[in-house]
Motif scaffolding. Structure first.
Motif, PDB file in Angstrom:
ATOM      1  N   SER A 112       0.743  -1.045  -0.035  1.00 20.94           N
ATOM      2  CA  SER A 112      -0.100  -0.091  -0.092  1.00 20.94           C
ATOM      3  C   SER A 112       1.092   1.368  -0.155  1.00 20.94           C
ATOM      4  N   ARG A 113       1.892   1.245   0.763  1.00 20.37           N
ATOM      5  CA  ARG A 113       2.571   2.393   0.934  1.00 20.37           C
ATOM      6  C   ARG A 113       3.395   2.575  -0.398  1.00 20.37           C
ATOM      7  N   ALA A 114       3.838   1.621  -1.074  1.00 16.14           N
ATOM      8  CA  ALA A 114       4.625   1.850  -2.173  1.00 16.14           C
ATOM      9  C   ALA A 114       3.714   2.193  -3.254  1.00 16.14           C
ATOM     10  N   ARG A 115       2.383   1.732  -3.235  1.00 13.56           N
ATOM     11  CA  ARG A 115       1.653   2.224  -4.261  1.00 13.56           C
ATOM     12  C   ARG A 115       1.098   3.827  -3.907  1.00 13.56           C
ATOM     13  N   GLU A 116       1.178   4.025  -2.648  1.00 13.07           N
ATOM     14  CA  GLU A 116       0.895   5.496  -2.452  1.00 13.07           C
ATOM     15  C   GLU A 116       1.955   6.706  -2.907  1.00 13.07           C
ATOM     16  N   GLY A 117       3.321   5.848  -3.324  1.00 19.37           N
ATOM     17  CA  GLY A 117       4.248   6.590  -3.685  1.00 19.37           C
ATOM     18  C   GLY A 117       5.432   6.996  -3.019  1.00 19.37           C
ATOM     19  N   GLN A 118       5.473   6.171  -1.829  1.00 20.82           N
ATOM     20  CA  GLN A 118       6.568   6.144  -0.801  1.00 20.82           C
ATOM     21  C   GLN A 118       7.791   5.500  -1.321  1.00 20.82           C
ATOM     22  N   HIS A 119       8.763   6.341  -1.648  1.00 18.81           N
ATOM     23  CA  HIS A 119       9.908   5.290  -2.377  1.00 18.81           C
ATOM     24  C   HIS A 119      10.717   4.583  -1.346  1.00 18.81           C
ATOM     25  N   ALA A 120      10.564   5.101  -0.130  1.00 20.29           N
ATOM     26  CA  ALA A 120      11.428   3.952   0.689  1.00 20.29           C
ATOM     27  C   ALA A 120      10.590   2.463   0.792  1.00 20.29           C
ATOM     28  N   ALA A 121       9.194   2.510   0.486  1.00 19.76           N
ATOM     29  CA  ALA A 121       8.525   1.341   0.533  1.00 19.76           C
ATOM     30  C   ALA A 121       8.807   0.771  -0.953  1.00 19.76           C
ATOM     31  N   VAL A 122       9.019   1.417  -1.774  1.00 25.38           N
ATOM     32  CA  VAL A 122       9.409   0.706  -3.295  1.00 25.38           C
ATOM     33  C   VAL A 122      10.809   0.187  -3.280  1.00 25.38           C
ATOM     34  N   ALA A 123      11.802   1.041  -2.495  1.00 24.85           N
ATOM     35  CA  ALA A 123      13.073   0.477  -2.338  1.00 24.85           C
ATOM     36  C   ALA A 123      13.140  -1.015  -1.448  1.00 24.85           C
ATOM     37  N   ARG A 124      12.444  -1.066  -0.417  1.00 26.11           N
ATOM     38  CA  ARG A 124      12.152  -1.958   0.183  1.00 26.11           C
ATOM     39  C   ARG A 124      11.634  -3.271  -0.493  1.00 26.11           C
ATOM     40  N   LEU A 125      10.710  -3.097  -1.180  1.00 26.40           N
ATOM     41  CA  LEU A 125      10.218  -4.269  -1.954  1.00 26.40           C
ATOM     42  C   LEU A 125      11.395  -4.852  -3.099  1.00 26.40           C
ATOM     43  N   LEU A 126      11.850  -3.825  -3.486  1.00 30.90           N
ATOM     44  CA  LEU A 126      12.892  -4.046  -4.733  1.00 30.90           C
ATOM     45  C   LEU A 126      14.289  -4.927  -3.842  1.00 30.90           C
ATOM     46  N   THR A 127      14.524  -4.423  -2.689  1.00 31.34           N
ATOM     47  CA  THR A 127      15.554  -5.212  -1.909  1.00 31.34           C
ATOM     48  C   THR A 127      15.111  -6.668  -1.577  1.00 31.34           C
ATOM     49  N   LEU A 128      13.827  -6.800  -1.315  1.00 37.34           N
ATOM     50  CA  LEU A 128      13.062  -8.066  -1.238  1.00 37.34           C
ATOM     51  C   LEU A 128      13.283  -9.204  -2.486  1.00 37.34           C
ATOM     52  N   VAL A 129      13.078  -8.490  -3.667  1.00 33.75           N
ATOM     53  CA  VAL A 129      13.435  -9.207  -4.931  1.00 33.75           C
ATOM     54  C   VAL A 129      14.905  -9.347  -4.872  1.00 33.75           C
ATOM     55  N   GLU A 130      15.855  -8.621  -4.714  1.00 35.85           N
ATOM     56  CA  GLU A 130      17.383  -8.794  -5.087  1.00 35.85           C
ATOM     57  C   GLU A 130      17.687  -9.696  -4.066  1.00 35.85           C
ATOM     58  N   ASP A 131      17.195  -9.919  -2.635  1.00 38.87           N
ATOM     59  CA  ASP A 131      17.754 -10.877  -1.988  1.00 38.87           C
ATOM     60  C   ASP A 131      17.006 -12.214  -1.784  1.00 38.87           C
ATOM     61  N   ALA A 132      15.966 -12.361  -2.971  1.00 37.16           N
ATOM     62  CA  ALA A 132      15.182 -13.633  -3.107  1.00 37.16           C
ATOM     63  C   ALA A 132      14.629 -13.978  -1.728  1.00 37.16           C
ATOM     64  N   SER A 133      14.196 -12.988  -0.942  1.00 42.60           N
ATOM     65  CA  SER A 133      13.328 -13.111   0.341  1.00 42.60           C
ATOM     66  C   SER A 133      12.226 -14.259   0.254  1.00 42.60           C
ATOM     67  N   PRO A 134      12.102 -14.886   1.482  1.00 38.75           N
ATOM     68  CA  PRO A 134      10.915 -15.885   1.407  1.00 38.75           C
ATOM     69  C   PRO A 134       9.810 -15.017   1.402  1.00 38.75           C
ATOM     70  N   LEU A 135       9.595 -13.866   1.840  1.00 32.77           N
ATOM     71  CA  LEU A 135       8.432 -12.951   1.641  1.00 32.77           C
ATOM     72  C   LEU A 135       8.006 -12.587  -0.120  1.00 32.77           C
ATOM     73  N   LEU A 136       8.952 -12.812  -0.721  1.00 27.04           N
ATOM     74  CA  LEU A 136       8.759 -12.452  -2.068  1.00 27.04           C
ATOM     75  C   LEU A 136       7.519 -13.314  -2.818  1.00 27.04           C
ATOM     76  N   HIS A 137       7.035 -14.304  -2.385  1.00 27.78           N
ATOM     77  CA  HIS A 137       5.892 -15.075  -2.916  1.00 27.78           C
ATOM     78  C   HIS A 137       4.941 -14.255  -2.428  1.00 27.78           C
ATOM     79  N   GLU A 138       4.654 -13.808  -1.423  1.00 32.59           N
ATOM     80  CA  GLU A 138       3.530 -13.063  -0.699  1.00 32.59           C
ATOM     81  C   GLU A 138       3.520 -11.675  -1.503  1.00 32.59           C
ATOM     82  N   VAL A 139       4.687 -11.001  -1.516  1.00 32.75           N
ATOM     83  CA  VAL A 139       4.843  -9.819  -2.005  1.00 32.75           C
ATOM     84  C   VAL A 139       4.084  -9.835  -3.691  1.00 32.75           C
ATOM     85  N   MET A 140       4.561 -10.908  -4.258  1.00 36.77           N
ATOM     86  CA  MET A 140       3.955 -11.019  -5.672  1.00 36.77           C
ATOM     87  C   MET A 140       2.580 -11.292  -5.680  1.00 36.77           C
ATOM     88  N   THR A 141       2.301 -12.141  -4.710  1.00 35.86           N
ATOM     89  CA  THR A 141       0.653 -12.311  -4.832  1.00 35.86           C
ATOM     90  C   THR A 141      -0.042 -11.026  -4.531  1.00 35.86           C
TER      91      THR A 141
END
Lengths: 323, 323
Positions: A19-48
């Motif tokens: 939600s925060r990322a979709r509201e335009g918060q860059h820090a939230a976008v950055a956090r999501l991309l870091t989850l991608v880069e780190d192949a985080s276990p949360l990624l599945h939930e993020v993508m869903t």
């Protein structure tokens, strides 16, 4: 993720982050991309959580040999898209740097003219030393940027060689940059850029030789066969440093997007991209089960028997799949 | 495979073909390599027949930027190895040419000084347009050349970019070629060649600047950390065109081979190589089951749902693996 709330640590949930990322918060976008880069276990939930929101952005790949002015062109393109009111994300990927654990260029340096603009987001991404790194992480990074609401996602390759071809696989529209005085004719034929471009831009067009580059490229393009009803690939001129020619580039990008939609090519390209992405994720899952190259595990055991001449690699592969 | 025998067509069996190849018949070697390139169903049987015979050859990778004189150096190296009575095979791979269905250079052209020498065999190989092409076919081609009895297999890369790194994965010993006047310092750092070389050769050493290249490279090598007991990477000078310096290169190759054996590094490298190879074959098998990218099949179906936002790519990958 932990944040302090009223003196207690509290988890930030994935839906909240999205939600925060979709509201335009860059820090939230950055956090999501870091989850991608780190192949985080949360990624599945993020993508869903992101899935219902993706598919709106125009994904534009930008490629070309070193020295043609990719960063300057990206900067100029961002400026032009901003003038039209678009929200723009830039993903700078470097697939040719397998030994780098981080991105080559600082994102702050890359921001160029757009520092402080809340509607421009720029991020570098390296391939993290594993084969398939780009195929795994980059499309998911594009999904994030698409789903959080950027209108255009520019994917710029920083590398050389095969990266051009990989970038073409990531984008809806691929822009190939050239410049005078770089022996581009031969480079074009060699690197396969004749096959991947939807739009060619001769940058540094105020220099001698720009018209020759354009003419030669047009000749080469006219010689490469294309099926009936194909997109007619334009060769534009620009001076990215001054912004000259950028409105025409952006207009052609919009035209190509329109053509992609009406011709059905958009769905075809995006499906092929998703196929590669799903396949790469599946392979990564298999690798975790088998043990990666260089580690101990089933794979290492089988490989040892192949080296010793007691097993052939095909039987070894069959045994790997049977387990 | 059919040959005419007494007016009747008769199958040539795989064991027969392997025997002929091991007797030195180039036509039989060529046929085996074509089975590899074509991913023939007979390949499994071929590899089973060859397994007891591989592991003897010294696999030497030769890489460097375009213009350093790779072909000339290969030619000179073959000459020097022949003078020592070795049987030599050359595999010229071009992983940077994904759109080419065949090899870039004619093998006859590449033969250079060695046309008609029955103890020299030269073959070009392109990556055939599919990702993982080199990882799949090249190691098996090396196995063929090793098992049929060549003493040294030279693997020369014709490409640029990531190919250097891939070549290093194929070889027991990797030779990196440089030449004066090519901005090699930066190139070296960029392409990661400092990590991959076991032996560096400054070619065209009769030109100005060769000593500078050598000195700079030595400095860079001395700055990159290596564990205790590592091989001390030499930087030699040579003039491949005249053969000058080639005896020293060949002597160092033999010394490195010896070091590989005694240090245990040979087994480690070959096991890692076999791991990648077995993994690539397993993946190829999976892909045949799933349907390749761009084709209809389970994968295309799942990808379509990802594009539509009805499925995330991780769930899609799980479903792919479940079937």
């Amino acid at each position: 993720m932990n944040v302090r709330t009223g003196g207690r640590r509290r988890e930030v949930s994935v839906p909240d982050l999205v939600s925060r990322a979709r509201e335009g918060q860059h820090a939230a976008v950055a956090r999501l991309l870091t989850l991608v880069e780190d192949a985080s276990p949360l990624l599945h939930e993020v993508m869903t959580a992101l899935a219902p929101h993706w598919g709106r952005a125009h994904v534009v790949g930008l490629t070309g040999s070193p020295g043609v002015g990719k960063s300057t062109s990206t900067n100029a393109l961002v400026g032009e898209l901003r003038r039209r009111g678009q929200r723009v994300a830039v993903l700078a990927v470097d697939p040719s740097s397998p030994f780098s654990g981080g991105a080559l260029l600082g994102d702050r340096v890359r921001m160029g003219d757009h520092t402080g603009d809340p509607d421009v987001y720029i991020r570098s991404m390296a391939s993290r030393g594993h084969l398939g790194g780009l195929s795994w992480a980059a499309p998911q990074a594009v999904r994030v940027l698409d789903a959080v609401g950027f209108d255009t996602v520019l994917v710029e390759t920083v590398g050389v060689g095969q990266s051009e071809v990989e970038i073409a696989g990531l984008a809806d529209t691929t822009v190939v940059l050239l410049a005078p005085g770089m022996g581009d004719g031969i480079q074009a034929a060699k690197a396969g850029i004749l096959e991947i471009g939807d739009l060619y831009v001769v940058n540094k067009a105020d220099r001698d030789g720009a018209d020759v580059v354009r003419r030669d490229l047009r000749t080469m393009l006219s010689h490469s066969e294309r099926p009936e009803g194909s997109w007619r690939r334009p060769v534009l001129k620009a001076v990215a440093r001054s912004g000259e020619g950028m409105p025409e580039v952006v207009a052609k990008l919009a035209e190509h997007k329109e053509w992609l939609s009406t011709s059905g090519e958009l769905t075809r390209r995006r499906t092929a991209r998703a196929q590669r992405e799903v396949e790469a994720i599946a392979l990564e899952t298999m690798r975790r089960r088998w043990g990666s190259v260089g580690e101990q595990g089933i794979l290492a055991d089988l490989a040892g028997r192949v080296v010793a001449g007691r097993l052939d690699p095909h039987t070894a592969a069959d045994q790997l799949l049977d387990r």
